[in-house]
Design an enzyme around this catalytic site. Structure first.
Site, PDB file in Angstrom:
ATOM      1  N   GLU A 105       0.834  -1.202   0.000  1.00 47.22           N
ATOM      2  CA  GLU A 105       0.000   0.000   0.000  1.00 47.22           C
ATOM      3  C   GLU A 105       0.869   1.253   0.000  1.00 47.22           C
ATOM      4  OE1 GLU A 105      -0.279  -2.709   1.989  1.00 47.22           O
ATOM      5  OE2 GLU A 105      -2.205  -2.691   3.022  1.00 47.22           O
ATOM      6  N   CYS A 146      -2.188  -2.980   7.504  1.00 44.68           N
ATOM      7  CA  CYS A 146      -1.551  -3.089   8.820  1.00 44.68           C
ATOM      8  C   CYS A 146      -1.697  -1.755   9.552  1.00 44.68           C
ATOM      9  CB  CYS A 146      -0.084  -3.470   8.669  1.00 44.68           C
ATOM     10  SG  CYS A 146       0.963  -2.144   8.006  1.00 44.68           S
TER      11      CYS A 146
END
Length: 132
Positions: free
Chosen positions: A58, A91
């Protein structure tokens, strides 16, 4: 949480393609691919980079978009597995980055086996904020 659209499934397919671009065969069991779609329709992809201080997929996708002058983000997704068959949530570090750079962006993830979208700011309700 919102249902996925055809454009969302196209974005997932782009994240799955990103995984095939990773060349880290030793850690391939946890290769992650990501794709972020900007409000202008452009899509940027990324893969996680293994290192002592690596980077999440990401982060790579967002960084690439920002480097290309993008500032308005619509949707992001991350997938893992050899073919990107599993959608995963970001995360903690990625949640903070999403909150900082694109809190209104929608995040595609799997909840109890069902694919859904949620706004990035909802993933980190008590976020750290830098004072102005």
């Amino acid at each position: 949480m919102r249902e996925l659209t055809g454009k969302d499934y196209e974005l997932i397919a782009e994240a799955q393609k990103a995984i095939r671009l990773n060349y880290d065969e030793l850690n391939y069991c946890h290769t992650v691919g990501s794709a972020v779609r900007c409000k202008n329709g452009k899509i940027y992809i990324g893969v996680n980079v293994y290192s002592l201080h690596g980077a999440c997929a990401e982060q790579v996708a967002i960084g690439t978009a920002i480097t290309n002058g993008e500032r308005d983000f619509e949707t992001i997704v991350a997938v893992r597995g050899k073919c990107g068959e599993e959608m995963i949530p970001p995360c903690g570090n990625c949640r903070q980055i999403l909150h900082d750079y694109m809190p209104e962006c929608e995040v595609i993830l799997s909840v109890n086996g069902e694919n859904k979208k949620i706004r990035a700011e909802e993933l980190l309700p008590f976020s750290y904020k830098v004072e102005d």
